[in-house]
Design a protein around this motif. Structure first.
Motif, PDB file in Angstrom:
ATOM      1  N   UNK A 110     -39.736  -5.300   1.863  1.00 43.04           N
ATOM      2  CA  UNK A 110     -40.979  -5.735   1.215  1.00 43.04           C
ATOM      3  C   UNK A 110     -40.771  -5.909  -0.284  1.00 43.04           C
ATOM      4  N   UNK A 111     -39.996  -5.021  -0.892  1.00 40.85           N
ATOM      5  CA  UNK A 111     -39.715  -5.116  -2.320  1.00 40.85           C
ATOM      6  C   UNK A 111     -38.880  -6.361  -2.617  1.00 40.85           C
ATOM      7  N   UNK A 112     -37.906  -6.626  -1.771  1.00 40.19           N
ATOM      8  CA  UNK A 112     -37.074  -7.812  -1.943  1.00 40.19           C
ATOM      9  C   UNK A 112     -37.928  -9.081  -1.842  1.00 40.19           C
ATOM     10  N   UNK A 113     -38.853  -9.100  -0.895  1.00 43.32           N
ATOM     11  CA  UNK A 113     -39.737 -10.258  -0.736  1.00 43.32           C
ATOM     12  C   UNK A 113     -40.617 -10.445  -1.970  1.00 43.32           C
ATOM     13  N   UNK A 114     -41.129  -9.344  -2.501  1.00 45.01           N
ATOM     14  CA  UNK A 114     -41.948  -9.431  -3.727  1.00 45.01           C
ATOM     15  C   UNK A 114     -41.127  -9.947  -4.892  1.00 45.01           C
ATOM     16  N   UNK A 115     -39.869  -9.514  -4.978  1.00 47.98           N
ATOM     17  CA  UNK A 115     -38.982  -9.992  -6.039  1.00 47.98           C
ATOM     18  C   UNK A 115     -38.743 -11.491  -5.881  1.00 47.98           C
ATOM     19  N   UNK A 116     -38.510 -11.923  -4.649  1.00 51.84           N
ATOM     20  CA  UNK A 116     -38.280 -13.341  -4.377  1.00 51.84           C
ATOM     21  C   UNK A 116     -39.498 -14.171  -4.797  1.00 51.84           C
ATOM     22  N   UNK A 117     -40.697 -13.688  -4.450  1.00 55.43           N
ATOM     23  CA  UNK A 117     -41.935 -14.397  -4.797  1.00 55.43           C
ATOM     24  C   UNK A 117     -42.150 -14.429  -6.311  1.00 55.43           C
ATOM     25  N   UNK A 118     -41.873 -13.318  -6.956  1.00 53.75           N
ATOM     26  CA  UNK A 118     -42.039 -13.254  -8.413  1.00 53.75           C
ATOM     27  C   UNK A 118     -41.062 -14.194  -9.100  1.00 53.75           C
TER      28      UNK A 118
ATOM     29  N   UNK B 141     -41.843 -17.690 -11.405  1.00 53.94           N
ATOM     30  CA  UNK B 141     -41.328 -17.880 -12.764  1.00 53.94           C
ATOM     31  C   UNK B 141     -40.268 -18.984 -12.829  1.00 53.94           C
ATOM     32  N   UNK B 142     -39.972 -19.576 -11.662  1.00 55.14           N
ATOM     33  CA  UNK B 142     -39.019 -20.680 -11.622  1.00 55.14           C
ATOM     34  C   UNK B 142     -37.582 -20.277 -11.910  1.00 55.14           C
ATOM     35  N   UNK B 143     -37.187 -19.126 -11.429  1.00 54.66           N
ATOM     36  CA  UNK B 143     -35.805 -18.679 -11.651  1.00 54.66           C
ATOM     37  C   UNK B 143     -35.294 -17.940 -10.421  1.00 54.66           C
ATOM     38  N   UNK B 144     -34.015 -17.614 -10.473  1.00 58.66           N
ATOM     39  CA  UNK B 144     -33.384 -16.926  -9.345  1.00 58.66           C
ATOM     40  C   UNK B 144     -33.796 -15.453  -9.329  1.00 58.66           C
ATOM     41  N   UNK B 145     -33.573 -14.805  -8.183  1.00 60.76           N
ATOM     42  CA  UNK B 145     -33.855 -13.375  -8.089  1.00 60.76           C
ATOM     43  C   UNK B 145     -32.997 -12.589  -9.075  1.00 60.76           C
ATOM     44  N   UNK B 146     -31.777 -13.034  -9.258  1.00 62.86           N
ATOM     45  CA  UNK B 146     -30.879 -12.355 -10.191  1.00 62.86           C
ATOM     46  C   UNK B 146     -31.413 -12.445 -11.622  1.00 62.86           C
ATOM     47  N   UNK B 147     -31.867 -13.626 -12.027  1.00 64.32           N
ATOM     48  CA  UNK B 147     -32.458 -13.784 -13.360  1.00 64.32           C
ATOM     49  C   UNK B 147     -33.719 -12.926 -13.495  1.00 64.32           C
ATOM     50  N   UNK B 148     -34.507 -12.908 -12.431  1.00 60.59           N
ATOM     51  CA  UNK B 148     -35.742 -12.117 -12.465  1.00 60.59           C
ATOM     52  C   UNK B 148     -35.424 -10.634 -12.614  1.00 60.59           C
ATOM     53  N   UNK B 149     -34.435 -10.148 -11.881  1.00 64.49           N
ATOM     54  CA  UNK B 149     -34.034  -8.738 -11.973  1.00 64.49           C
ATOM     55  C   UNK B 149     -33.550  -8.407 -13.380  1.00 64.49           C
ATOM     56  N   UNK B 150     -32.765  -9.311 -13.978  1.00 62.04           N
ATOM     57  CA  UNK B 150     -32.293  -9.092 -15.357  1.00 62.04           C
ATOM     58  C   UNK B 150     -33.470  -8.991 -16.311  1.00 62.04           C
ATOM     59  N   UNK B 151     -34.450  -9.886 -16.143  1.00 64.68           N
ATOM     60  CA  UNK B 151     -35.603  -9.890 -17.028  1.00 64.68           C
ATOM     61  C   UNK B 151     -36.422  -8.612 -16.869  1.00 64.68           C
ATOM     62  N   UNK B 152     -36.612  -8.160 -15.634  1.00 64.37           N
ATOM     63  CA  UNK B 152     -37.360  -6.918 -15.388  1.00 64.37           C
ATOM     64  C   UNK B 152     -36.636  -5.732 -16.026  1.00 64.37           C
ATOM     65  N   UNK B 153     -35.338  -5.646 -15.838  1.00 65.22           N
ATOM     66  CA  UNK B 153     -34.573  -4.547 -16.436  1.00 65.22           C
ATOM     67  C   UNK B 153     -34.622  -4.604 -17.961  1.00 65.22           C
ATOM     68  N   UNK B 154     -34.465  -5.790 -18.514  1.00 65.26           N
ATOM     69  CA  UNK B 154     -34.494  -5.958 -19.968  1.00 65.26           C
ATOM     70  C   UNK B 154     -35.848  -5.501 -20.520  1.00 65.26           C
ATOM     71  N   UNK B 155     -36.937  -5.930 -19.891  1.00 66.55           N
ATOM     72  CA  UNK B 155     -38.270  -5.549 -20.359  1.00 66.55           C
ATOM     73  C   UNK B 155     -38.504  -4.047 -20.219  1.00 66.55           C
ATOM     74  N   UNK B 156     -38.115  -3.479 -19.093  1.00 62.35           N
ATOM     75  CA  UNK B 156     -38.333  -2.051 -18.850  1.00 62.35           C
ATOM     76  C   UNK B 156     -37.534  -1.186 -19.816  1.00 62.35           C
ATOM     77  N   UNK B 157     -36.325  -1.584 -20.103  1.00 60.78           N
ATOM     78  CA  UNK B 157     -35.461  -0.748 -20.945  1.00 60.78           C
ATOM     79  C   UNK B 157     -35.635  -1.000 -22.433  1.00 60.78           C
TER      80      UNK B 157
END
Length: 83
Positions: free
Chosen positions: A12-20, A24-40
Motif C-alpha cells: 500500500x505504501x509503494x502504491x501511494x509512492x507511485x501515485x504521489x 508530481x510528474x517524476x519517477x518513484x526514485x526521484x520522489x523518494x529522493x525529494x521526500x528524504x531531502x525534505x524530511x532531513x
C-alpha cells in the motif's frame, strides 16, 4: 553518489509512492529522493523547548482558545481545627 535499497516495503505504501510520484510528474526514485531531502533538511531545526514545539505546531492553525473553568479560592488548611 550513494545508492540504497529498501526491502519489505508495504504494498500500500509503494502504491501511494507511485501515485504521489505520478502526480508530481517524476519517477518513484526521484520522489523518494525529494521526500528524504525534505524530511532531513528540517530535522536539525527541532526546538529544544516542548512548549515552543507545541506552539509552533498550533500557531499556523490559528491557535487554540481554551475555556478555563471557574476556580474556587484556595482553602486555608492551617486555619481548620483538627481536634
Amino acid at each position: 553518489m550513494a545508492s540504497m535499497t529498501i526491502r519489505n516495503l508495504d504494498d500500500a505504501l509503494k502504491q501511494r509512492m507511485r501515485m504521489r510520484a505520478a502526480s508530481h510528474g517524476r519517477s518513484m526514485e526521484d520522489e523518494a529522493r525529494d521526500i528524504l531531502r525534505a524530511a532531513l533538511s528540517t530535522a536539525g531545526q527541532r526546538p529544544t523547548n516542548l512548549a515552543r514545539a507545541i506552539r509552533a505546531r498550533i500557531e499556523p492553525l490559528g491557535g487554540v482558545e481554551l475555556k478555563l473553568p471557574a476556580r474556587d479560592p484556595i482553602r486555608d488548611f492551617l486555619a481548620r481545627d483538627y481536634s
